[in-house]
Design a protein around this motif. Structure first.
Motif, PDB file in Angstrom:
ATOM      1  N   ALA A 175       2.964 -56.507  -4.862  1.00  0.00           N
ATOM      2  CA  ALA A 175       3.968 -56.006  -5.799  1.00  0.00           C
ATOM      3  C   ALA A 175       4.461 -57.122  -6.709  1.00  0.00           C
ATOM      4  O   ALA A 175       4.461 -58.300  -6.333  1.00  0.00           O
ATOM      5  N   PRO A 176       4.890 -56.796  -7.925  1.00  0.00           N
ATOM      6  CA  PRO A 176       5.460 -57.823  -8.807  1.00  0.00           C
ATOM      7  C   PRO A 176       6.714 -58.418  -8.167  1.00  0.00           C
ATOM      8  O   PRO A 176       7.495 -57.716  -7.523  1.00  0.00           O
ATOM      9  N   GLY A 177       6.870 -59.710  -8.347  1.00  0.00           N
ATOM     10  CA  GLY A 177       8.029 -60.382  -7.773  1.00  0.00           C
ATOM     11  C   GLY A 177       7.816 -60.895  -6.372  1.00  0.00           C
ATOM     12  O   GLY A 177       8.740 -61.445  -5.764  1.00  0.00           O
ATOM     13  N   VAL A 178       6.605 -60.749  -5.834  1.00  0.00           N
ATOM     14  CA  VAL A 178       6.283 -61.252  -4.490  1.00  0.00           C
ATOM     15  C   VAL A 178       5.344 -62.451  -4.629  1.00  0.00           C
ATOM     16  O   VAL A 178       4.249 -62.326  -5.189  1.00  0.00           O
ATOM     17  N   ALA A 179       5.771 -63.598  -4.133  1.00  0.00           N
ATOM     18  CA  ALA A 179       4.946 -64.814  -4.169  1.00  0.00           C
ATOM     19  C   ALA A 179       4.790 -65.333  -2.749  1.00  0.00           C
ATOM     20  O   ALA A 179       5.784 -65.567  -2.053  1.00  0.00           O
ATOM     21  N   ILE A 180       3.548 -65.492  -2.326  1.00  0.00           N
ATOM     22  CA  ILE A 180       3.247 -65.905  -0.949  1.00  0.00           C
ATOM     23  C   ILE A 180       2.519 -67.238  -0.969  1.00  0.00           C
ATOM     24  O   ILE A 180       1.509 -67.394  -1.663  1.00  0.00           O
ATOM     25  N   THR A 181       3.021 -68.180  -0.176  1.00  0.00           N
ATOM     26  CA  THR A 181       2.435 -69.508  -0.094  1.00  0.00           C
ATOM     27  C   THR A 181       2.105 -69.827   1.361  1.00  0.00           C
ATOM     28  O   THR A 181       2.997 -69.776   2.213  1.00  0.00           O
ATOM     29  N   PRO A 182       0.840 -70.134   1.676  1.00  0.00           N
ATOM     30  CA  PRO A 182       0.501 -70.528   3.046  1.00  0.00           C
ATOM     31  C   PRO A 182       1.333 -71.737   3.480  1.00  0.00           C
ATOM     32  O   PRO A 182       1.562 -72.662   2.706  1.00  0.00           O
ATOM     33  N   ARG A 183       1.780 -71.706   4.706  1.00  0.00           N
ATOM     34  CA  ARG A 183       2.641 -72.753   5.250  1.00  0.00           C
ATOM     35  C   ARG A 183       1.810 -73.662   6.152  1.00  0.00           C
ATOM     36  O   ARG A 183       1.148 -73.178   7.074  1.00  0.00           O
ATOM     37  N   PRO A 184       1.813 -74.980   5.918  1.00  0.00           N
ATOM     38  CA  PRO A 184       1.045 -75.869   6.803  1.00  0.00           C
ATOM     39  C   PRO A 184       1.525 -75.725   8.243  1.00  0.00           C
ATOM     40  O   PRO A 184       2.723 -75.632   8.514  1.00  0.00           O
ATOM     41  N   GLY A 185       0.568 -75.689   9.156  1.00  0.00           N
ATOM     42  CA  GLY A 185       0.915 -75.552  10.567  1.00  0.00           C
ATOM     43  C   GLY A 185      -0.187 -76.087  11.447  1.00  0.00           C
ATOM     44  O   GLY A 185      -1.328 -76.250  11.007  1.00  0.00           O
ATOM     45  N   ILE A 186       0.136 -76.342  12.706  1.00  0.00           N
ATOM     46  CA  ILE A 186      -0.858 -76.910  13.609  1.00  0.00           C
ATOM     47  C   ILE A 186      -1.801 -75.857  14.155  1.00  0.00           C
ATOM     48  O   ILE A 186      -2.925 -76.174  14.551  1.00  0.00           O
ATOM     49  N   VAL A 225      -4.264 -73.136  13.598  1.00  0.00           N
ATOM     50  CA  VAL A 225      -5.098 -72.508  12.572  1.00  0.00           C
ATOM     51  C   VAL A 225      -5.499 -71.093  12.952  1.00  0.00           C
ATOM     52  O   VAL A 225      -6.041 -70.350  12.122  1.00  0.00           O
ATOM     53  N   THR A 226      -5.255 -70.685  14.196  1.00  0.00           N
ATOM     54  CA  THR A 226      -5.622 -69.341  14.629  1.00  0.00           C
ATOM     55  C   THR A 226      -4.526 -68.316  14.337  1.00  0.00           C
ATOM     56  O   THR A 226      -4.731 -67.125  14.544  1.00  0.00           O
ATOM     57  N   ARG A 227      -3.371 -68.778  13.906  1.00  0.00           N
ATOM     58  CA  ARG A 227      -2.285 -67.861  13.536  1.00  0.00           C
ATOM     59  C   ARG A 227      -1.601 -68.427  12.296  1.00  0.00           C
ATOM     60  O   ARG A 227      -0.874 -69.412  12.364  1.00  0.00           O
ATOM     61  N   ARG A 228      -1.856 -67.804  11.147  1.00  0.00           N
ATOM     62  CA  ARG A 228      -1.382 -68.332   9.880  1.00  0.00           C
ATOM     63  C   ARG A 228       0.076 -67.945   9.625  1.00  0.00           C
ATOM     64  O   ARG A 228       0.481 -66.801   9.873  1.00  0.00           O
ATOM     65  N   LEU A 229       0.827 -68.881   9.100  1.00  0.00           N
ATOM     66  CA  LEU A 229       2.217 -68.646   8.700  1.00  0.00           C
ATOM     67  C   LEU A 229       2.336 -68.866   7.200  1.00  0.00           C
ATOM     68  O   LEU A 229       1.642 -69.706   6.627  1.00  0.00           O
ATOM     69  N   CYS A 230       3.233 -68.123   6.569  1.00  0.00           N
ATOM     70  CA  CYS A 230       3.421 -68.209   5.125  1.00  0.00           C
ATOM     71  C   CYS A 230       4.898 -68.177   4.775  1.00  0.00           C
ATOM     72  O   CYS A 230       5.728 -67.658   5.531  1.00  0.00           O
ATOM     73  N   ASP A 231       5.222 -68.733   3.612  1.00  0.00           N
ATOM     74  CA  ASP A 231       6.537 -68.570   3.016  1.00  0.00           C
ATOM     75  C   ASP A 231       6.433 -67.489   1.949  1.00  0.00           C
ATOM     76  O   ASP A 231       5.436 -67.417   1.208  1.00  0.00           O
ATOM     77  N   VAL A 232       7.451 -66.648   1.869  1.00  0.00           N
ATOM     78  CA  VAL A 232       7.443 -65.518   0.947  1.00  0.00           C
ATOM     79  C   VAL A 232       8.691 -65.583   0.070  1.00  0.00           C
ATOM     80  O   VAL A 232       9.815 -65.610   0.595  1.00  0.00           O
ATOM     81  N   VAL A 233       8.493 -65.619  -1.242  1.00  0.00           N
ATOM     82  CA  VAL A 233       9.598 -65.593  -2.196  1.00  0.00           C
ATOM     83  C   VAL A 233       9.628 -64.212  -2.846  1.00  0.00           C
ATOM     84  O   VAL A 233       8.622 -63.744  -3.378  1.00  0.00           O
ATOM     85  N   LEU A 234      10.796 -63.581  -2.793  1.00  0.00           N
ATOM     86  CA  LEU A 234      10.983 -62.244  -3.353  1.00  0.00           C
ATOM     87  C   LEU A 234      11.937 -62.353  -4.533  1.00  0.00           C
ATOM     88  O   LEU A 234      13.108 -62.734  -4.377  1.00  0.00           O
ATOM     89  N   ASP A 235      11.448 -62.022  -5.711  1.00  0.00           N
ATOM     90  CA  ASP A 235      12.232 -62.152  -6.939  1.00  0.00           C
ATOM     91  C   ASP A 235      12.298 -60.799  -7.632  1.00  0.00           C
ATOM     92  O   ASP A 235      11.448 -60.450  -8.456  1.00  0.00           O
ATOM     93  N   ASP A 236      13.309 -60.026  -7.257  1.00  0.00           N
ATOM     94  CA  ASP A 236      13.506 -58.674  -7.808  1.00  0.00           C
ATOM     95  C   ASP A 236      12.290 -57.791  -7.528  1.00  0.00           C
ATOM     96  O   ASP A 236      11.850 -57.000  -8.367  1.00  0.00           O
ATOM     97  N   ALA A 237      11.743 -57.922  -6.319  1.00  0.00           N
ATOM     98  CA  ALA A 237      10.552 -57.165  -5.937  1.00  0.00           C
ATOM     99  C   ALA A 237      10.922 -55.730  -5.574  1.00  0.00           C
ATOM    100  O   ALA A 237      11.919 -55.492  -4.876  1.00  0.00           O
ATOM    101  N   PRO A 238      10.152 -54.746  -6.032  1.00  0.00           N
ATOM    102  CA  PRO A 238      10.436 -53.353  -5.689  1.00  0.00           C
ATOM    103  C   PRO A 238      10.155 -53.091  -4.217  1.00  0.00           C
ATOM    104  O   PRO A 238       9.110 -53.479  -3.691  1.00  0.00           O
ATOM    105  N   ALA A 239      11.091 -52.439  -3.542  1.00  0.00           N
ATOM    106  CA  ALA A 239      10.962 -52.194  -2.104  1.00  0.00           C
ATOM    107  C   ALA A 239      11.492 -50.806  -1.778  1.00  0.00           C
ATOM    108  O   ALA A 239      12.194 -50.176  -2.576  1.00  0.00           O
ATOM    109  N   ARG A 240      11.172 -50.374  -0.576  1.00  0.00           N
ATOM    110  CA  ARG A 240      11.621 -49.061  -0.126  1.00  0.00           C
ATOM    111  C   ARG A 240      12.266 -49.210   1.252  1.00  0.00           C
ATOM    112  O   ARG A 240      11.725 -49.869   2.131  1.00  0.00           O
TER     113      ARG A 240
END
Length: 374
Positions: free
Chosen positions: A185-196, A198-213
């Protein structure tokens, strides 16, 4: 506490065989080297052949309708294989959140795709630090009715980079609520987060006026997320059981076959005692899994305490077993050619994912101290 039924043992054996074929160490390295971090085709096979994503989903939403107890044994085997598929994020976190929300429309829209292995989802709660603290939610959702606009930043969101849908905890006029937003969706930015791990990925999520329900009732997010947290802690505890068992097997086999000074290293007292401690820890873990399966099938209000207590115990035990395994294995355990280092990384990452063992012990201590002596 109950022992597994024959059906549960058969399910566990079937899952172990499937994961042995699709998550061997060679397959695991190949999967984690890809941007997605897992094999989508294998995940669809797991859905089509074994029904893993829908094992505890009611039949009305396309699932198998089994109890959550079956999911415990699947998670044990997933932990044993370090399966990188979105079992934890999509099945444990998102599916539990959807069912706990009581939102029939959202369940009918999302769960059939999750059950079929064609759709994945995850839950985003943490913001300033890893953990699961609805009280610390600062993200906001503005608007009225079911459609809202999301603003805020989420951290350490499991598998957000591949999830089709994010179930986000945010504040509305009625308190903490759960909202669904599409990853694309517009306004959603996802960045992979460095972590030890590698079998379970973590991310940071920035929500900038993103449409949601809105999912579920407005302001009911805290109750829903507490149920998800308890289930997720049980899942991590179950995964640790499988990880400890696998590490114990690897260390014991190495101790039997590796010779030093003309004798197997397992004949030396220091190594023998270390492996014996690992065996005891793995066996206690197996009993813990049985307790988790039992607690998930009861309705006496004790499950949150059981889940937190067994997570705290198993999380610490998993790290200790992994460290002991690397000591027994010696230099080979630190190399890329051996999987032991990946188990240690999973153990350490999992111990902090939803709050540390110490934090959960402190959380449940008052309730435990109030229990009258029998």
């Amino acid at each position: 506490m109950i022992t597994p039924t024959d059906e549960q043992r058969q399910l566990r054996a079937t899952v172990r065989d499937f994961l042995a074929a699709t998550c061997s160490y060679e397959h695991l390295l190949a999967q984690t080297a890809q941007p997605a971090g897992f094999d989508r085709a294998a995940w669809r096979r797991a859905a089509a052949e074994l029904g893993l994503p829908g094992i505890a989903v009611p039949e009305q939403y396309g699932g198998s309708g089994f109890s959550p107890a079956e999911l415990v044994w699947i998670l044990v085997e997933s932990g044993r294989a370090l399966c990188p598929a979105p079992l934890f994020s999509s099945v444990v976190l998102a599916t539990t959140a959807l069912l706990a929300s009581g939102d029939d429309d959202a369940c009918r829209e999302l769960l059939p795709g999750i059950v079929a292995g064609e759709r994945t989802a995850t839950v985003a709660v943490s913001e300033r630090r890893p953990g699961w603290t609805p009280a610390g939610v600062a993200a906001t959702a503005t608007g009225t009715g079911r459609t809202r606009r999301l603003r805020g930043t989420k951290t350490a969101v499991v598998d957000a980079h591949t999830a089709d849908d994010l179930l986000v905890a945010a504040r509305t006029g009625e308190g903490v609520s759960l909202l669904r937003v599409a990853r694309t969706a517009p306004g959603v930015a996802i960045t992979p987060r460095p972590g030890i791990d590698v079998t379970r990925r973590l991310c940071d999520v920035v929500l900038d006026d993103a449409p949601a329900r809105l999912v579920g009732e407005e302001g009911a997010g805290r109750r829903t997320l507490e149920q998800v947290r308890d289930t997720a802690l049980a899942a991590l505890a179950a995964e640790a059981v499988g990880g400890m068992a696998r590490l114990t097997d690897l260390a014991a086999e190495h101790a039997r076959t590796r010779e030093q000074f003309g004798a197997p290293i397992g004949s030396f007292q220091a190594v023998k005692h270390r492996v014996a401690d690992m065996v005891v820890a793995a066996d206690l873990g197996e009993r813990a899994a049985e307790t988790l399966a039992w607690a998930l099938g009861t309705d006496d209000g004790q499950f949150p305490l059981v889940a937190a207590a067994l997570f705290a115990h198993n999380a610490d035990a998993y790290v200790a077993v992994a460290e002991s395994a690397l000591q027994v294995l010696g230099g080979i355990g630190f190399t890329a050619e051996h999987p032991a280092h990946l188990y240690l990384k999973r153990a350490r990452a999992g111990r902090a994912l939803l709050g540390t063992p110490a934090e959960h012990r402190a959380r449940i201590a008052p309730a435990i101290l109030e229990v009258p002596a029998s």
